[in-house]
Design an enzyme around this catalytic site. Structure first.
Site, short mmCIF file in Angstrom:
data_model
loop_
_atom_site.label_atom_id
_atom_site.label_comp_id
_atom_site.label_asym_id
_atom_site.label_seq_id
_atom_site.Cartn_x
_atom_site.Cartn_y
_atom_site.Cartn_z
CB SER A 302 -0.92 0.01 1.23
OG SER A 302 -0.14 0.11 2.42
CE LYS A 303 -2.61 6.06 -2.81
NZ LYS A 303 -3.60 7.18 -2.83
NE ARG A 304 0.55 -0.39 5.98
CZ ARG A 304 1.37 -1.26 6.54
NH1 ARG A 304 2.49 -0.83 7.10
NH2 ARG A 304 1.08 -2.54 6.57
N GLY A 306 5.51 3.29 0.43
CA GLY A 306 6.23 4.10 -0.56
C GLY A 306 5.51 4.08 -1.89
#
Length: 568
Positions: A302-304, A306
């Site tokens: 996921s975006k967390r 990177g």
């Protein structure tokens, strides 16, 4: 005794009039209920009769995630490897979140990756369009009405409050939160009464209450579901909008999709879709559910973690060839140790049978390494053009071509994994951090090896013009001069080349020294270096050398480096 009620090269559905302990039972009827089993053939998909047609169906609600890109890639490779068609369909029925900008970004990313579709929105066209779900509403309504007439679907007038109460009761009884079927047994008169009042209603699919459904997934093998966990589900909302599972089934069927290759998170949807296929009399396609892409901590990427979208990696300087190569290896391999593939090689080698059903770890370090491998096998003229344009854009050079650019690209390419890395590589080459290097712990042994005496001899060689003459003659001149210079000092090997590297480049490490010094000599005369690049010429380097306080350095006294020669 059995009768064949639906068949295709992809699936056979048989109705068994009497229960049999060897079959999978599924109750499915409105009046006189009968039992039948559903099973999909798992013969080699490359031997299917008729044309192979696969699809990638992104929702334009954001950027193209690397997981979606891998799904698109696997579909593309399967289509190309079987001589089939790769269809692009835009699933934009989420009107609140879907945007034209997201759709354009997805199309741009797929094109950048080289995954060109045979049919889809835009210029590709095709005989099965339109290829946006938002343009296919009349088709969904037509099939919804067909299901209503056949009795597979009924109108449900339950309010949101009623539905929530059903969920609460089911939770208290520790039962699955399924619809109780209140309107599934309503009389015609009861339905007409609600219609006359204008009561909002949905269309619910009538699900058999007993039995199981089985598919033979091309990646996961046999997968079963118990129908009691499902309950009658909505296919059309009260506002007239179709739901995802209904749209997908109608689209795949009417577009003659033969193989549905998608992420494993869609596996639960297969149960609803299989029931809709059967009710509409459509042959089911093969299903192949690909594992998720995981982060290093084995959670869903996921975006967390990177960058996760194709567009982000493109902006970071990754090559489409490297992205395609790496994404293919996330859950697939050709059975050898080889990890380096072009898109055409992947087309030739890819097979669904070799797709792993376990989650694949997204390793950014390996992706970066792979990008460097692809960059270094670029045709020289393409690599030179790529780096030259990058250096001009970055403001390091005033021109993007010429002999300096050509030689710099060849010299520095082995130290570059991403195109933006080349900015630092060239800037480092042009800089001269001599004093910082000599003040470091690694530079101390070089300093203590009579470096001051060595420097005086080197300065003399420069001031006499011998070094410049040698550099004008290129590699041959440099080689002859170095041999003569080393002989005059009684040095050779590391004791000669290490101090030479430090004094001429200001660094302890770097690319080939001869090529580096010759390139610095060329940079001084070519006029291609931008003023803001802070290039320290050879002439300026020897001026700095002449002013070094060697005694101060040997006493380990800190010495500030002039701003003009600070490495950046």
């Amino acid at each position: 005794m059995s009768s064949l009620v639906g068949s295709s090269p992809l699936i056979r559905i048989r109705v068994f009039h009497e229960a049999s302990p060897s079959c999978i039972h599924l109750r499915f009827s409105l009046s006189r209920r009968r039992r039948f089993s559903v099973s999909a053939s798992s013969s080699s998909p490359k031997k299917v009769d008729g044309e192979v047609r696969v699809r990638f169906a992104p929702s334009p609600t954001g950027n193209l995630h690397v997981g979606g890109a891998r799904t698109a890639l696997f579909n593309y490779l399967f289509a190309r490897g079987t001589g089939g068609k790769f269809v692009l369909r835009i699933e934009d029925t989420d009107l609140e979140r879907s945007t034209k900008e997201s759709e354009e970004a997805v199309l741009r990313d797929l094109t950048w990756l080289g995954l060109n579709w045979d049919e889809g929105p835009g210029t590709a066209g095709g005989a099965y369009g339109p290829y946006r779900q938002s343009e296919r509403n009349s088709l969904y309504k037509q099939y919804a009405e067909d299901l209503l007439k056949s009795g597979h679907v009924y109108r449900c007038f339950c309010s949101n409050e009623e539905l929530e109460k059903m969920k609460e009761i089911a939770k208290l009884k520790q039962l699955p939160p399924v619809y109780t079927g209140k309107w599934g047994t309503a009389t015609v008169a009861e339905v007409q009464e609600e219609l006359a009042k204008g009561t909002p209603h949905t269309y619910r699919f009538r699900v058999p209450k007993e039995g199981t459904l089985k598919i033979d997934d091309l990646i996961r093998g046999e997968v079963r579901w118990g129908l009691h966990t499902l309950g009658d589900f909505v296919i059309m909302r009260s506002n007239g909008q179709p739901v995802y599972n209904f749209c997908v089934t109608v689209d795949d069927a009417t577009m003659a999709i033969s193989h549905v290759i998608r992420a494993e998170e869609h596996l639960p949807n297969t149960l609803r879709q299989a029931l809709i296929y059967k009710a509409l009399g459509f042959p089911m396609p093969y299903f192949a559910h690909v594992s998720l892409i995981l982060a290093p901590d084995r959670s869903k990427l996921s975006k967390r973690h990177g960058a996760t979208s194709v567009g982000q990696f493109r902006e970071m300087g990754y090559l489409p060839q490297a992205m395609v190569n790496y994404l293919a290896l996330l859950g697939w391999g050709d059975g050898t140790e080889n990890e380096f593939f072009t898109l055409q090689q992947l087309v030739e080698k890819f097979s669904i049978e070799r797709v792993n059903k376990s989650g694949a770890i997204f390793d950014l370090t390996k992706l970066r390494w792979m990008n460097g491998q692809h960059l270094r096998v670029f045709p020289p003229e393409e690599l030179i053009k790529l780096l030259g344009e990058r250096w001009k854009l970055a403001g390091i050079l005033t021109e993007s071509e010429g002999t300096f650019v050509e030689e710099a690209a060849v010299l520095l390419k082995d130290g570059v994994d991403l195109v933006p890395d080349s900015d630092k590589a060239l800037s480092d080459l042009l800089s001269y951090p001599l004093l910082a290097t000599l003040g470091s712990s690694e530079g101390k042994p070089v300093l203590e090896d009579k470096l001051s005496e060595f420097a005086l001899s080197l300065i003399a060689a420069y001031e006499s013009g011998d070094l410049n003459v040698a550099l004008e003659e290129g590699h041959t001149g440099w080689k002859t001069w170095v041999k003569s210079f080393g002989k005059s000092l009684g040095r050779k090997g590391k004791s000669l080349f290490m101090p030479l590297r430090v004094l001429l480049t200001g660094k302890l490490h770097g690319p080939d020294m001869a090529s580096t010094v010759l390139l610095l000599h060329k940079a001084e005369k070519c006029g291609a270096i931008a003023p803001q690049a802070q290039f320290v010429t050879l002439e300026e380097r020897f001026k700095i050398l002449a002013e070094v306080d060697w005694e101060g350095l040997n006493r380990d006294q800190p010495q500030l480096e002039p701003a003009a020669v600070v490495s950046h």
